[in-house]
Design a protein around this motif. Structure first.
Motif, PDB file in Angstrom:
ATOM      1  N   VAL A  74       2.109  27.173  -4.108  1.00  0.00           N
ATOM      2  CA  VAL A  74       2.380  25.810  -4.552  1.00  0.00           C
ATOM      3  C   VAL A  74       3.472  25.164  -3.677  1.00  0.00           C
ATOM      4  CG1 VAL A  74       3.263  24.423  -6.471  1.00  0.00           C
ATOM      5  CG2 VAL A  74       1.669  26.306  -6.913  1.00  0.00           C
ATOM      6  N   ASN A  75       4.427  25.980  -3.226  1.00  0.00           N
ATOM      7  CA  ASN A  75       5.556  25.440  -2.451  1.00  0.00           C
ATOM      8  C   ASN A  75       5.102  24.858  -1.111  1.00  0.00           C
ATOM      9  OD1 ASN A  75       8.283  24.853  -2.372  1.00  0.00           O
ATOM     10  ND2 ASN A  75       8.800  26.713  -1.229  1.00  0.00           N
ATOM     11  N   ARG A  76       3.901  25.320  -0.637  1.00  0.00           N
ATOM     12  CA  ARG A  76       3.388  24.797   0.625  1.00  0.00           C
ATOM     13  C   ARG A  76       2.640  23.482   0.440  1.00  0.00           C
ATOM     14  NH1 ARG A  76       2.188  30.448   1.495  1.00  0.00           N
ATOM     15  NH2 ARG A  76       0.068  30.101   0.749  1.00  0.00           N
ATOM     16  N   GLN A  77       2.280  23.154  -0.814  1.00  0.00           N
ATOM     17  CA  GLN A  77       1.507  21.946  -1.099  1.00  0.00           C
ATOM     18  C   GLN A  77       2.432  20.733  -1.152  1.00  0.00           C
ATOM     19  OE1 GLN A  77      -0.583  22.691  -4.725  1.00  0.00           O
ATOM     20  NE2 GLN A  77      -1.713  24.475  -3.928  1.00  0.00           N
ATOM     21  N   LYS A  78       1.790  19.565  -1.155  1.00  0.00           N
ATOM     22  CA  LYS A  78       2.549  18.328  -1.242  1.00  0.00           C
ATOM     23  C   LYS A  78       3.040  18.105  -2.669  1.00  0.00           C
ATOM     24  CE  LYS A  78       2.242  13.379  -0.364  1.00  0.00           C
ATOM     25  NZ  LYS A  78       1.362  12.246   0.032  1.00  0.00           N
ATOM     26  N   GLY A  79       2.174  18.148  -3.619  1.00  0.00           N
ATOM     27  CA  GLY A  79       2.561  18.014  -5.047  1.00  0.00           C
ATOM     28  C   GLY A  79       2.853  19.386  -5.620  1.00  0.00           C
ATOM     29  N   LYS A  80       4.119  19.650  -5.873  1.00  0.00           N
ATOM     30  CA  LYS A  80       4.544  20.996  -6.273  1.00  0.00           C
ATOM     31  C   LYS A  80       4.597  21.094  -7.800  1.00  0.00           C
ATOM     32  CE  LYS A  80       7.306  21.449  -2.078  1.00  0.00           C
ATOM     33  NZ  LYS A  80       8.630  21.718  -1.499  1.00  0.00           N
ATOM     34  N   TYR A  81       3.405  20.932  -8.415  1.00  0.00           N
ATOM     35  CA  TYR A  81       3.330  20.972  -9.882  1.00  0.00           C
ATOM     36  C   TYR A  81       2.753  22.316 -10.359  1.00  0.00           C
ATOM     37  CZ  TYR A  81       4.209  15.995  -9.608  1.00  0.00           C
ATOM     38  OH  TYR A  81       4.786  14.786  -9.348  1.00  0.00           O
ATOM     39  N   VAL A  82       3.384  22.829 -11.409  1.00  0.00           N
ATOM     40  CA  VAL A  82       2.980  24.121 -11.995  1.00  0.00           C
ATOM     41  C   VAL A  82       2.928  23.976 -13.518  1.00  0.00           C
ATOM     42  CG1 VAL A  82       3.569  26.562 -12.281  1.00  0.00           C
ATOM     43  CG2 VAL A  82       4.078  25.411 -10.134  1.00  0.00           C
ATOM     44  N   GLY A  83       1.940  24.583 -14.137  1.00  0.00           N
ATOM     45  CA  GLY A  83       1.864  24.604 -15.600  1.00  0.00           C
ATOM     46  C   GLY A  83       2.722  25.737 -16.159  1.00  0.00           C
ATOM     47  N   LEU A  84       3.788  25.374 -16.871  1.00  0.00           N
ATOM     48  CA  LEU A  84       4.716  26.368 -17.420  1.00  0.00           C
ATOM     49  C   LEU A  84       4.360  26.619 -18.892  1.00  0.00           C
ATOM     50  CD1 LEU A  84       7.990  24.871 -15.927  1.00  0.00           C
ATOM     51  CD2 LEU A  84       6.650  26.763 -15.012  1.00  0.00           C
ATOM     52  N   VAL A 105       4.226  22.773 -20.510  1.00  0.00           N
ATOM     53  CA  VAL A 105       4.830  21.625 -19.830  1.00  0.00           C
ATOM     54  C   VAL A 105       4.541  21.732 -18.340  1.00  0.00           C
ATOM     55  CG1 VAL A 105       7.014  20.508 -19.195  1.00  0.00           C
ATOM     56  CG2 VAL A 105       6.662  21.329 -21.525  1.00  0.00           C
ATOM     57  N   ILE A 106       4.114  20.591 -17.755  1.00  0.00           N
ATOM     58  CA  ILE A 106       3.919  20.538 -16.300  1.00  0.00           C
ATOM     59  C   ILE A 106       5.288  20.417 -15.662  1.00  0.00           C
ATOM     60  CG2 ILE A 106       2.950  19.218 -14.375  1.00  0.00           C
ATOM     61  CD1 ILE A 106       0.756  18.313 -16.317  1.00  0.00           C
ATOM     62  N   GLY A 107       5.627  21.399 -14.827  1.00  0.00           N
ATOM     63  CA  GLY A 107       6.935  21.412 -14.185  1.00  0.00           C
ATOM     64  C   GLY A 107       6.823  21.233 -12.688  1.00  0.00           C
ATOM     65  N   GLU A 108       7.779  20.538 -12.141  1.00  0.00           N
ATOM     66  CA  GLU A 108       7.808  20.317 -10.695  1.00  0.00           C
ATOM     67  C   GLU A 108       8.854  21.243 -10.090  1.00  0.00           C
ATOM     68  OE1 GLU A 108       8.504  16.767  -7.408  1.00  0.00           O
ATOM     69  OE2 GLU A 108       8.823  16.385  -9.539  1.00  0.00           O
ATOM     70  N   ILE A 109       8.454  21.888  -8.960  1.00  0.00           N
ATOM     71  CA  ILE A 109       9.395  22.775  -8.272  1.00  0.00           C
ATOM     72  C   ILE A 109      10.395  21.906  -7.538  1.00  0.00           C
ATOM     73  CG2 ILE A 109       9.683  24.549  -6.497  1.00  0.00           C
ATOM     74  CD1 ILE A 109       6.878  25.538  -7.162  1.00  0.00           C
ATOM     75  N   ILE A 110      11.680  22.013  -7.956  1.00  0.00           N
ATOM     76  CA  ILE A 110      12.738  21.226  -7.323  1.00  0.00           C
ATOM     77  C   ILE A 110      13.321  21.996  -6.144  1.00  0.00           C
ATOM     78  CG2 ILE A 110      14.966  20.075  -7.693  1.00  0.00           C
ATOM     79  CD1 ILE A 110      12.589  18.847  -9.219  1.00  0.00           C
ATOM     80  N   ARG A 111      13.511  23.307  -6.372  1.00  0.00           N
ATOM     81  CA  ARG A 111      14.139  24.101  -5.316  1.00  0.00           C
ATOM     82  C   ARG A 111      13.788  25.563  -5.531  1.00  0.00           C
ATOM     83  NH1 ARG A 111      20.651  24.413  -4.083  1.00  0.00           N
ATOM     84  NH2 ARG A 111      20.531  25.728  -2.215  1.00  0.00           N
ATOM     85  N   GLY A 127      10.924  19.810 -16.024  1.00  0.00           N
ATOM     86  CA  GLY A 127       9.795  19.529 -16.899  1.00  0.00           C
ATOM     87  C   GLY A 127       9.379  18.069 -16.827  1.00  0.00           C
ATOM     88  N   LYS A 128       8.035  17.832 -16.766  1.00  0.00           N
ATOM     89  CA  LYS A 128       7.537  16.455 -16.623  1.00  0.00           C
ATOM     90  C   LYS A 128       6.760  16.010 -17.867  1.00  0.00           C
ATOM     91  CE  LYS A 128       9.093  15.706 -12.464  1.00  0.00           C
ATOM     92  NZ  LYS A 128      10.076  14.656 -12.194  1.00  0.00           N
TER      93      LYS A 128
END
Length: 828
Positions: A74-84, A105-111, A127-128
């Motif tokens: 996911v970190n290589r993709q443009k939209g770094k969204y993961v289902g938590l 919750v759909i979470g975005e990888i910040i770092r 969390g989004k």
């Protein structure tokens, strides 16, 4: 806990930390998602005991291989969204659809933070949006699944109830944070800056110190207002629990601090004591060892002592068990193991001592002299268990002192009146607080020898209740075959009581259990006659009271005649206790006259008694003559000696022949009256009584002094004589008294208390007494002095009683009981 360096609130939840980060003020923009970057299948990251809420940021430690592959992809993709999504069971390493909660919750990888020496990776997610996982479409190399966005129902901005709800949540959240530690001021300010944003609710939910399942239940709520309500409930509960924990910790800390303070103080005291010359505990133990070396106890007792003193050495002086153990060892050392006083075998001296202290009581003195004689010849004899029984005040208890003096033994007395706890005899076990030995061991310890004269006073007044039966516990003490190994519960060691001379005293043998009576040698200590009381007063009571009142023997003289008058008119007892009180009363008045220097007569005459003792208190039970039919004198035994009683029978006309009994009679005495009447009915021919008289005359039997209860069978022959005299109107022989039980066949049976009854008869001026033939043996045991002036008639049948008692002469003005004459008069 709150970390002031990075502004994080970290709460351990299962295996993974839950850390929520506040970056800016709460803003709905934190939940924005670029839906173009979302694909049909969303990568799913399972979490252990961790629930992320929309609008919150949280670092997650990634360790599972599948999860690491997911992060890299996911970190290589443009939209770094993961289902938590949170797992239902944290231990499951490879969860499937059934192992995951449906709402996540759909979470975005910040770092992504990778450490060189650590295999794990820490990822900060934000969390989004909430979503529902509908199905898993991929299992390897990591999980993917179909999803649908879950929107929440917003709250109207003008809702004042919601605003109040948010204020309560904010206050409780700040209160709970402060319980963990003081958070930074800017952190508190940010919490207070937002008023009604739902993101504040999400932040609080994420940082609650509760289980993952409870957080998941908050995430599942679709309505923002409903979620806020549920959050407030949880916050209230957790805040109260935290307050309770803090209170408990404070109390525990205070107690621990006090214990530490006491410990340090004790150590300081110990150091000071060592400097001053040693440890007092060791000094106590050394003193116990020194005392033990002088003891004459057996090897078994020595072993027990060594074991117990070693136990004491291992105990801390401040331990509660230390004082208990020390007291037990002192008790062992205080007991006179194998220590005996030497008996005085001078029989003449013993007889002299007994005669000096007590007038009369020949049987008791004879028994003591016999015991001394056998002891002198044999050298060793198990001490007898003597029981002195008789009315109060005859000197039973004081005899113990005289016996101890005659034998040259120590004297100890224990009163058992009202005792109702078995532990008073056998002692308490050491497991109880305040345990102590029983009264037997306590007094042996007090007296300092193992062969004292031990008086068990008032043994007939022992009670029993749920605590046990003390009289049963006494069986071991008073049995010569058992008391050489008496077991006290406190000592827990056998103690030899076989050399102790036990003397029990009692007023009434009927209340003593039969097994206890069998173990004792019974000696009857009966009441005194007037002559004996006068001698006792002259030899013992008057000198004692003169000394008690500070008077010389020349101050007052009381002649024998005056003493006789005091005994007859101012006392009514078998013993001399009341007589002692009267003598004391006289001495008090004499002391006042002497102290006031008044003139008084130094020889007290009979006429002076009214001045010193007041009006006559008792009149002697005098024989009342034989001028009336139906009045007969009987003899009765009471707890204070013998008395005479009068049985009166009167007849009155009436149909049915009713029998009335009065005078506070007991059941046995009432039965004797019924029995007597029935005998006379059945033997009316012998007495020449018309049988129709019984149907036309009512019978009333009365025993005077109705306030005093009267019972027993010994008035049987008196009842029959009274009824026979009333029905025949014949006089009863003058100065005659009688006692004996009757049967329906007309037999006369023996009764008890003969000596007391004879003394009562002498006091009343009786000259002749009718007794059962079997009571002759009791008369033969009485000293001739008591029998002087009395004539005894021994009978075994009622007809003999009536022949002796009833005269041929009828009373003046007899009742007309001739039924035939009455009928003739009516016919005329």
């Amino acid at each position: 806990m709150f970390n002031k360096k990075n502004g994080l609130l970290s709460v351990e939840e299962g295996g993974e930390p839950v850390i929520s980060i506040i970056t800016n003020d709460f803003d709905d923009g934190d939940c924005y998602i670029n839906e173009k970057d979302l694909k049909e299948d969303l990568p799913i990251l399972p979490l252990r005991n961790t629930v992320i809420f929309p609008g919150t940021s949280m670092p997650i430690s990634i360790a599972r291989k599948k999860s690491l592959k997911l992060i890299k992809a996911v970190n290589r993709q443009k939209g770094k969204y993961v289902g938590l999504v949170c797992q239902k069971e944290a231990e499951n390493e490879d969860p499937d659809m059934n192992d995951l909660y449906s709402i996540g919750v759909i979470g975005e990888i910040i770092r992504v933070i990778e450490l060189p020496d650590d295999e794990n990776v820490t990822v900060i997610f934000q969390g989004k949006k909430r979503f529902r996982l509908t199905e898993l479409t991929q299992a390897d190399p990591y999980l993917k699944g179909h999803f649908e966005i879950k929107e929440t129902t917003p709250v109207q901005k003008a809702d004042t109830e919601y605003k109040a709800l948010m204020d309560s949540i904010r206050d409780l959240m700040i209160q709970m944070l402060r319980m963990y530690g003081e958070p930074p001021k800017e952190f508190i300010q940010r919490l207070k800056s937002d008023l009604v944003s739902p993101l504040l609710v999400n932040y609080c939910c994420a940082n609650l110190p509760v289980s993952g399942a409870e957080k998941q239940s908050l995430l599942d709520v679709d309505d923002d207002k409903e979620r806020a309500y549920r959050l407030l409930v949880v916050l209230n509960r957790e805040t109260q629990m935290m307050e309770m924990k803090l209170n408990i910790q404070m109390k525990t800390r205070e107690e621990l601090n006090q214990q530490q303070k006491e410990y340090f103080l004790q150590q300081q005291i110990k150091t000071i004591q060592d400097e001053l010359g040693g440890n007092p505990q060791q000094a106590d133990v050394d003193d116990l060892w020194l005392r033990a070396e002088k003891k004459k106890w057996s090897g078994d007792v020595a072993k027990v002592f060594e074991k117990e003193i070693h136990k004491l050495e291992r105990l801390h002086p401040q331990s509660p068990d230390y004082s208990t153990q020390f007291t037990y060892l002192e008790t062992l050392l205080d007991l006179p193991w194998g220590e005996y006083t030497k008996d005085n075998f001078n029989l003449k001296n013993a007889q002299k001592v007994l005669d000096q202290d007590h007038f009369g009581l020949e049987k008791v003195k004879e028994r003591i002299i016999e015991h001394l004689a056998v002891l002198k010849l044999k050298g060793d004899l198990k001490s007898p268990i003597i029981c002195l029984y008789g009315p109060p005040g005859v000197g039973k208890t004081s005899l113990g002192k005289s016996i101890a003096k005659a034998l040259n033994r120590n004297y100890v007395r224990v009163s058992f009146g009202g005792l109702h706890d078995e532990s008073e005899i056998r002692g308490h076990r050491r497991t109880y607080i305040g345990a102590m030995p029983g009264r037997i061991i306590q007094n042996i310890q007090k007296v300092g020898s193992s062969n004292p004269v031990f008086v068990l006073d008032e043994i007939d007044k022992i009670g029993n209740d749920f605590k046990g039966d003390p009289s049963s516990a006494l069986l071991e003490v008073l049995d010569p075959e058992q008391n050489f190994a008496f077991h006290d519960n406190y000592l827990n060691i056998d103690y030899d009581l076989s050399k102790v001379m036990f003397i029990a005293t009692a007023n009434n043998l009927s209340t003593i259990s039969q097994p206890l009576l069998d173990r004792m040698e019974l000696i009857d200590v009966s009441g005194y006659i007037i002559e004996e009381k006068v001698e006792i007063a002259r030899r013992h009571l008057i000198p004692k009271q003169l000394e008690n009142h500070g008077l010389n023997k020349d101050v007052i003289e009381i002649p024998k005649k005056t003493l006789e008058k005091i005994v007859e008119n101012y006392t009514r007892e078998s013993g001399v206790r009341e007589l002692d009180k009267k003598v004391a009363k006289i001495m008090r008045k004499v002391a006042r006259k002497v102290a006031s220097e008044e003139v008084y007569k130094k020889i007290m005459e009979v006429e002076d008694l009214h001045e010193y003792l007041g009006a006559v208190e008792y009149t002697r039970d005098q024989y009342q003559g034989n001028g009336y039919a139906g009045v007969v004198t009987g003899l009765a035994w009471t707890s204070v000696g013998g008395e005479i009683l009068f049985i009166e029978t009167s007849l009155s006309k009436g149909k049915g022949g009713k029998l009335t009994l009065t005078g506070n009679l007991g059941d046995v005495m009432k039965e004797s009256a019924v029995l007597a009447l029935e005998y006379i009915r059945s033997h009316n021919n012998v007495l020449s009584i018309d049988e129709k008289v019984f149907d036309n005359w009512n019978v009333h039997v009365h025993v005077p002094e109705g306030a005093i209860p009267k019972d027993g069978p010994s008035a049987g022959i008196t009842m029959i004589t009274s009824l026979a005299s009333a029905f025949t109107q014949r006089k009863v022989k003058a100065n005659l008294a009688m006692t004996g039980e009757i049967t329906l066949r007309g037999k006369v049976l023996p009764v008890g208390g003969i000596r007391e009854k004879i003394l009562a008869a002498k006091r009343a001026g009786i000259k002749e007494i009718i007794l059962c033939k079997e009571n002759r043996k009791n008369i033969e045991e009485i000293k001739p002095l008591y029998l002087k002036g009395l004539t005894f008639h021994y009978v075994d049948d009622i007809t003999q009683v009536l022949d002796i008692a009833l005269l041929k002469e009828k009373v003046k003005h007899p009742l007309n009981l001739d039924i035939k004459e009455e009928k003739q008069e009516k016919g005329n």
